[in-house]
Design a protein around this motif. Structure first.
Motif, mmCIF file in Angstrom:
data_model
loop_
_atom_site.group_PDB
_atom_site.id
_atom_site.type_symbol
_atom_site.label_atom_id
_atom_site.label_comp_id
_atom_site.label_asym_id
_atom_site.label_seq_id
_atom_site.Cartn_x
_atom_site.Cartn_y
_atom_site.Cartn_z
ATOM 1 N N SER A 117 0.782 -1.232 0.000
ATOM 2 C CA SER A 117 0.000 0.000 0.000
ATOM 3 C C SER A 117 0.817 1.286 0.000
ATOM 4 C CB SER A 117 -0.935 0.022 1.214
ATOM 5 O OG SER A 117 -0.189 0.022 2.405
ATOM 6 N N PRO A 124 -1.755 8.885 -0.485
ATOM 7 C CA PRO A 124 -2.390 10.055 0.123
ATOM 8 C C PRO A 124 -1.453 10.849 1.027
ATOM 9 C CG PRO A 124 -2.855 8.130 1.430
ATOM 10 C CD PRO A 124 -1.953 7.677 0.317
ATOM 11 N N TYR A 150 -6.560 3.528 4.005
ATOM 12 C CA TYR A 150 -5.890 3.613 2.705
ATOM 13 C C TYR A 150 -5.511 2.219 2.210
ATOM 14 C CZ TYR A 150 -2.245 4.188 -0.728
ATOM 15 O OH TYR A 150 -1.482 4.067 -1.854
ATOM 16 N N GLN A 153 -8.586 0.589 0.806
ATOM 17 C CA GLN A 153 -8.928 1.150 -0.497
ATOM 18 C C GLN A 153 -7.957 0.670 -1.569
ATOM 19 O OE1 GLN A 153 -11.624 2.844 -1.414
ATOM 20 N NE2 GLN A 153 -12.379 2.634 0.682
ATOM 21 N N ASN A 154 -6.674 0.587 -1.199
ATOM 22 C CA ASN A 154 -5.653 0.132 -2.131
ATOM 23 C C ASN A 154 -5.948 -1.302 -2.588
ATOM 24 O OD1 ASN A 154 -2.725 0.907 -3.119
ATOM 25 N ND2 ASN A 154 -2.642 -1.224 -2.498
#
Length: 216
Positions: A117, A124, A150, A153-154
């Protein structure tokens, strides 16, 4: 005093690097389609070697979605400030173009993404509001939650891209088979027409010979 100048220099270098690459925001719904259209080579692969100092890396291609290659091993290099240079071994989905000596250059503006990630798509910035939290433990907790979100989401982007690319590959195979089938049908029809014409000509010749003998 020297430390102060060094920090200023590092800040300037980092600032220039951060803002020298301007990318058009990626649309999550169309980024795979756009990536396929704008890339010479699209594949799912594994980083097996890298050199962070030189910005070079080597991929082992696991699954190819677009492009032609002579080997399952391909080398890459960071050519510009917009280039991504993998600095850990791991799995990637890569949208790229060929450069000199058949090396590749992964652009930060492409949908390329590493399963790890901390690299690739949509890296971000930690929101400023978290740094204003006075309680250190609470601040760390908020930042960790942000990082985990994150990572989630990754992973979602990763799986979605892989599914879309495999669907694209399947559609290309189906289209190719359909094209081959249509070509075979067209060839067969042409063969039938040619055979029919040949038989008609032979039949006319036979009639001509028979009529000629009858007159004799």
């Amino acid at each position: 005093m020297k430390l102060k100048y060094i920090l200023v220099l590092v800040f300037i270098c980092f600032y220039n690097y951060s803002f020298s690459c301007e990318c058009r925001p990626l649309n999550k719904e169309t980024m795979v389609t756009e990536g396929l259209k704008n890339s010479d080579l699209v594949f799912f692969g594994e980083v097996i070697k890298f050199n962070s100092t030189k910005g070079t890396y080597t991929f082992k291609i696991i699954e190819l979605f677009k492009g032609k290659i002579n080997s399952k091993i391909i080398n890459g290099k960071a050519y510009t400030s917009c280039s991504i240079s993998p600095n850990t071994k791991g799995l990637w989905i890569v949208f790229t173009n060929f450069k000199e000596n058949n090396t590749i250059d992964i652009s930060d503006c492409s949908p390329s993404i590493g399963l790890d990630s901390n690299q690739g798509l949509l890296l971000p910035r930690i929101p400023e509001k978290y740094f204003s939290i006075k309680d250190q433990e609470m601040r760390s907790l908020k930042i960790n939650i942000f990082a985990l979100e994150y990572e989630k989401q990754n992973l979602i982007y990763w799986i979605r891209q892989l599914e879309q690319l495999r669907a694209y590959k399947t559609s290309q195979i189906i289209a190719l088979k359909k094209e081959e089938t249509e070509l075979k049908i067209k060839t067969y029809r042409s063969y039938i027409v040619i055979s029919l014409i040949a038989n008609i000509i032979l039949f006319l010749i036979l009639i001509f010979v028979l009529l000629k003998r009858k007159k004799q």
